[in-house]
Enzyme design. Structure first.
Site, mmCIF file in Angstrom:
data_model
loop_
_atom_site.group_PDB
_atom_site.id
_atom_site.type_symbol
_atom_site.label_atom_id
_atom_site.label_comp_id
_atom_site.label_asym_id
_atom_site.label_seq_id
_atom_site.Cartn_x
_atom_site.Cartn_y
_atom_site.Cartn_z
ATOM 1 N N ARG A 101 19.885 -3.590 62.914
ATOM 2 C CA ARG A 101 19.632 -2.777 64.113
ATOM 3 C C ARG A 101 20.373 -3.450 65.258
ATOM 4 O O ARG A 101 19.996 -4.543 65.695
ATOM 5 C CB ARG A 101 18.126 -2.711 64.384
ATOM 6 C CG ARG A 101 17.716 -1.890 65.608
ATOM 7 C CD ARG A 101 16.203 -1.910 65.732
ATOM 8 N NE ARG A 101 15.702 -1.308 66.945
ATOM 9 C CZ ARG A 101 15.326 -0.037 67.073
ATOM 10 N NH1 ARG A 101 15.420 0.763 66.022
ATOM 11 N NH2 ARG A 101 14.857 0.431 68.213
ATOM 12 N N HIS A 128 22.014 6.888 64.511
ATOM 13 C CA HIS A 128 20.691 6.458 64.051
ATOM 14 C C HIS A 128 20.411 7.150 62.713
ATOM 15 O O HIS A 128 19.486 7.972 62.593
ATOM 16 C CB HIS A 128 19.639 6.822 65.093
ATOM 17 C CG HIS A 128 18.362 6.048 64.988
ATOM 18 N ND1 HIS A 128 18.097 5.182 63.939
ATOM 19 C CD2 HIS A 128 17.257 6.022 65.798
ATOM 20 C CE1 HIS A 128 16.898 4.657 64.112
ATOM 21 N NE2 HIS A 128 16.369 5.146 65.218
ATOM 22 N N GLN A 131 16.841 7.245 60.937
ATOM 23 C CA GLN A 131 15.912 8.157 61.600
ATOM 24 C C GLN A 131 16.178 9.589 61.181
ATOM 25 O O GLN A 131 15.243 10.379 60.972
ATOM 26 C CB GLN A 131 16.042 8.027 63.122
ATOM 27 C CG GLN A 131 15.137 8.963 63.902
ATOM 28 C CD GLN A 131 13.669 8.621 63.749
ATOM 29 O OE1 GLN A 131 13.265 7.508 64.037
ATOM 30 N NE2 GLN A 131 12.865 9.575 63.288
ATOM 31 N N ASP A 224 14.913 13.122 72.945
ATOM 32 C CA ASP A 224 14.804 11.663 72.871
ATOM 33 C C ASP A 224 14.789 11.150 74.301
ATOM 34 O O ASP A 224 15.086 11.894 75.259
ATOM 35 C CB ASP A 224 15.981 11.089 72.069
ATOM 36 C CG ASP A 224 15.817 9.598 71.755
ATOM 37 O OD1 ASP A 224 14.681 9.090 71.887
ATOM 38 O OD2 ASP A 224 16.813 8.960 71.401
ATOM 39 N N CYS A 264 11.855 11.015 68.104
ATOM 40 C CA CYS A 264 11.883 9.808 67.266
ATOM 41 C C CYS A 264 10.988 8.701 67.798
ATOM 42 O O CYS A 264 10.697 7.747 67.066
ATOM 43 C CB CYS A 264 13.323 9.322 67.094
ATOM 44 S SG CYS A 264 14.099 8.733 68.619
ATOM 45 N N ARG A 292 9.745 7.654 58.198
ATOM 46 C CA ARG A 292 10.716 6.553 58.212
ATOM 47 C C ARG A 292 10.505 5.664 56.984
ATOM 48 O O ARG A 292 11.462 5.220 56.338
ATOM 49 C CB ARG A 292 10.556 5.709 59.490
ATOM 50 C CG ARG A 292 11.038 6.366 60.763
ATOM 51 C CD ARG A 292 12.559 6.491 60.816
ATOM 52 N NE ARG A 292 13.233 5.211 60.735
ATOM 53 C CZ ARG A 292 13.476 4.405 61.776
ATOM 54 N NH1 ARG A 292 13.076 4.748 62.989
ATOM 55 N NH2 ARG A 292 14.128 3.275 61.623
#
Length: 338
Positions: A101, A128, A131, A224, A264, A292
C-alpha cells in the site's frame, strides 16, 4: 512470467470473473481453502495508514493458512535506504507474495519487475484494484450480474477509485460514468485504456462534469472522499471545487429505483455523502467493506495457482528441451561412431 496485480486491467474479463467466483466460494466456506499452509508468509507493506486493508489482508492471509508479515516502511530500509527492486530480491527468498500500500505506481512496477513472487497493489495514488474486486463482488451479490450494469462515480475523477472503476468496470462489461470537475478528470491514458477494454467486453466509459447526467438511471452510485491522504493541505480548495458533487437524497432520486450506494470508506460524512444516504436503505457499504476479505483471499489464491501453473509449464518445457537435446546428441554420436 510471474503474474502480478498492479492495476485492474492486469486481469482479463474471464480472469476477473474467475476470481469473483472463487471469492464467493471462499465466502461460503471461509476456512475451506489453505493455499498458504505451512504456514507460508506474505509480506504486507504499508506506506500509508490503513484500517480495512490492514485488517482484511492480515485476517485473509491467516484464513488461507499463512502468516502475514506486516511491514511499515517508516521502520524498514524500504523507507529510505533501499530501492524497491533490492527489497523485492530479498523478500522473494522468504515470502510467497508481496502486498504493498503505497504512493507512486512506479515503485510497485519496479518491485514487480524484480521478483519472482506475485506483487499486489493494495493501493497507490493511481489505482485501488483490490477495492474494486470487493466492489464488483458486492455489486454482483446485490444486482445479480455485472455486465450491462451502469455505475456512476461522483467526485474526484483523478482519484485512484475513479480510475480503477474505469478499468475494472470496463473489464466486467459495465457502463461506467465518472462525474467530476474538469480539473479533476481522470488521466486521459486511463480513459483510453478503459475505452479499449470496454470495446472488448461490451461495456462503455463516459466522463462528464454534470453529476445528474452521470447518475440518471444508474444502477450503482459510488463516491469517495474529496480529500485523499496526502492532499490535506488542499482541503478547503477541494471543498469549494466539489461543491455540488455531494451524494444526497436529491441526487440519488435520479438513479434507478432499485439503485444501490457504495463508498470504499472512510467517509467524510456531510461532505461527499450525507448521513441519510450512507446510513439509508440503499447503502451496501458494510457488505462492501467485508468483501475486501473474501476478494483478496481469492486474488492471492488465484495468483499463487496461476504462477505455480506457469512455473510447472516452464519446468516441463525445459525438461522436454533437455530430453530432445540429449536424444539429438545421442543420435549424432551414434552416427559419428557408425
Amino acid at each position: 512470467m510471474t503474474r502480478h496485480f498492479l492495476r485492474d486491467d492486469d486481469l482479463s474479463q474471464a480472469e476477473q470473473s474467475a476470481i469473483l467466483d472463487l471469492a464467493e466460494q471462499m465466502k461460503a466456506d471461509r476456512w475451506g481453502s489453505k493455499p498458504l499452509a505451512g504456514p507460508q508468509s506474505v509480506a504486507v507493506i504499508f506506506d500509508k495508514s490503513s484500517t480495512r486493508t490492514r485488517v482484511s489482508f492480515h485476517v485473509g492471509i491467516s484464513d488461507l493458512g499463512g502468516s502475514p508479515l506486516i511491514i511499515s516502511t517508516a521502520n524498514s530500509q524500504l523507507g529510505g535506504k533501499e530501492t524497491p527492486s533490492d527489497t523485492a530480491r530479498v523478500l522473494e527468498r522468504m515470502v510467497s507474495a508481496i502486498v504493498w500500500r503505497t504512493y507512486g505506481q512506479a515503485g510497485l512496477e519496479e518491485m514487480a519487475a524484480n521478483t519472482s513472487v506475485p506483487v499486489v497493489n493494495a493501493l497507490s495514488d493511481d489505482f485501488h484494484p483490490c477495492q474494486l474486486l470487493a466492489d464488483l463482488l458486492t455489486i454482483r451479490e446485490h444486482r445479480g450480474t455485472l455486465a450491462g450494469q451502469t455505475v456512476a462515480f461522483i467526485g474526484d475523477g483523478a482519484s485512484n477509485m475513479a480510475q480503477s472503476y474505469l478499468l475494472a468496470g470496463a473489464t466486467a462489461g459495465m457502463h461506467v460514468r465518472v462525474a467530476a470537475p474538469a480539473e479533476f478528470s481522470p488521466a486521459a491514458e486511463v480513459v483510453a485504456d478503459g475505452e479499449r477494454r470496454a470495446a472488448e467486453t461490451g461495456g462503455s466509459v463516459l466522463v462528464v462534469t454534470d453529476p445528474v447526467a452521470a447518475v440518471a438511471g444508474a444502477d450503482v452510485v459510488v463516491t469517495d472522499t474529496w480529500v485523499s491522504m496526502g492532499k490535506e493541505d488542499e482541503k478547503q480548495a477541494r471543498l469549494d471545487t466539489f461543491n455540488g458533487y455531494r451524494v444526497d437524497d436529491a441526487l440519488m432520486a435520479h438513479a434507478a429505483d432499485d439503485a444501490v450506494f457504495m463508498h470504499c470508506l472512510p467517509a467524510d460524512r456531510g461532505y461527499e455523502v450525507t448521513a441519510e444516504v450512507i446510513d439509508g436503505p440503499r447503502s451496501i457499504i458494510w457488505d462492501e467493506a467485508e468483501n475486501r476479505l473474501h476478494a483478496q483471499k481469492a486474488l492471492l489464491a488465484w495468483l499463487l495457482a496461476a504462477n505455480a501453473t506457469t512455473a510447472n509449464a516452464t519446468t516441463a518445457n525445459a525438461t522436454t528441451a533437455n530430453a530432445s537435446t540429449a536424444t539429438t546428441a545421442t543420435a549424432t554420436t551414434a552416427t559419428a561412431t557408425a
